[in-house]
Write an enzyme that holds these catalytic residues in place. Structure first.
Site, short mmCIF file in Angstrom:
data_model
loop_
_atom_site.label_atom_id
_atom_site.label_comp_id
_atom_site.label_asym_id
_atom_site.label_seq_id
_atom_site.Cartn_x
_atom_site.Cartn_y
_atom_site.Cartn_z
N ASP A 47 0.80 -1.17 -0.20
CA ASP A 47 -0.01 0.08 -0.13
C ASP A 47 0.96 1.30 0.01
O ASP A 47 2.01 1.30 0.06
CB ASP A 47 -0.71 0.03 1.19
CG ASP A 47 -1.91 -0.99 1.15
OD1 ASP A 47 -2.36 -1.63 0.16
OD2 ASP A 47 -2.53 -1.65 2.20
N TYR A 104 6.86 -9.98 6.58
CA TYR A 104 6.64 -8.65 6.61
C TYR A 104 7.42 -8.36 8.15
O TYR A 104 7.27 -8.99 9.08
CB TYR A 104 5.26 -8.37 6.79
CG TYR A 104 4.77 -7.93 5.47
CD1 TYR A 104 4.83 -6.73 4.80
CD2 TYR A 104 4.13 -9.24 4.73
CE1 TYR A 104 4.23 -6.55 3.45
CE2 TYR A 104 3.58 -9.04 3.49
CZ TYR A 104 3.58 -7.60 2.81
OH TYR A 104 2.91 -7.63 1.65
#
Length: 243
Positions: A47, A104
């Protein structure tokens, strides 16, 4: 292609009409250097504002001198993007579908630090890391993560296999690490927001389990800011590589 980028000044990875994206910048550079129209496919979307220490993308082109191309790309690209390596792979390999795991990292710091602005989430309250890691153990045994997915996401299912989930504290710096075979849209930032509620004592472990059972995004915690999130590593089977 093994790519790193600082996501602060980009509208995410994927090309879109209303802002500059990493995919757009890399495609533009490749197409200019190779003098043909090049499209790339990433291992997944990040994002707006999210960083990557390792994003993987594939593209099709004629035979390449990969080391020279890496040099040319890095001379051409925005300073917030670097190409670390280019490897030849089998013709049918997809960066998106062939990945065996993605990891992540989420960075959070408690003390005010101007050098972490844009790279870590400044969050002052104390957190109960032991309690958070108990919730992480629950995550590792779960499969359906619809409660952490952005709504109206077009996927066939919400199941993810979590390989690792742990929260670490060093001085006033927090690091959350999560690895899985796949992630849903907005999932990691929602997981972190919910774990923070656990660490603050707002959400008990029993409540955490009920949130997972609910399959309802509105029951989970808020999405934490993008600046602390990094796509850290994408792993592929070794047999896809030709060099």
């Amino acid at each position: 292609m093994d790519i790193s980028y600082k996501g602060t000044n980009f509208n995410g990875w994927q090309i879109q009409p209303n802002g500059v994206t990493i995919q757009e910048e890399v495609e533009k550079a490749l197409s200019t250097i190779l003098q043909e129209e090049i499209a790339i496919v990433g291992s997944g979307r990040t994002d707006a504002g999210v960083h990557a220490t390792q994003q993987i993308a594939h593209f099709d082109a004629d035979e390449l001198a990969t080391e020279k191309l890496v040099f040319k790309l890095n001379s051409f690209l925005n300073e917030d993007i670097s190409v670390n390596k280019i490897s030849h792979v089998k013709d049918d390999v997809s960066a998106r579908f062939e990945a065996s795991s993605r990891t992540y990292h989420y960075h959070l710091h408690q003390d005010k630090n101007p050098f972490k602005n844009g790279y870590s989430y400044h969050f002052k309250p104390e957190l109960d890391v032991d309690q958070i890691n108990k919730a992480c153990e629950i995550i590792k045994d779960w499969q359906n993560f619809e409660c952490f997915s952005k709504v109206h996401t077009e996927v066939n299912h919400f199941n993810c296999e979590i390989f690792e989930a742990k929260w670490m504290l060093e001085s006033t710096n927090h690091l959350f690490v999560i690895s899985a075979n796949r992630f849903l849209r907005g999932m990691v930032r929602a997981v972190v927001g919910t774990l923070i509620d656990v660490g603050l004592g707002k959400t008990s472990l029993e409540d955490f389990i009920e949130i997972l059972k609910s399959n309802d995004r509105s029951k989970a915690g808020r999405a934490v800011p993008a600046e602390g999130l990094y796509l850290h590593e994408v792993v592929y089977p070794k047999d896809i590589y030709l060099n």
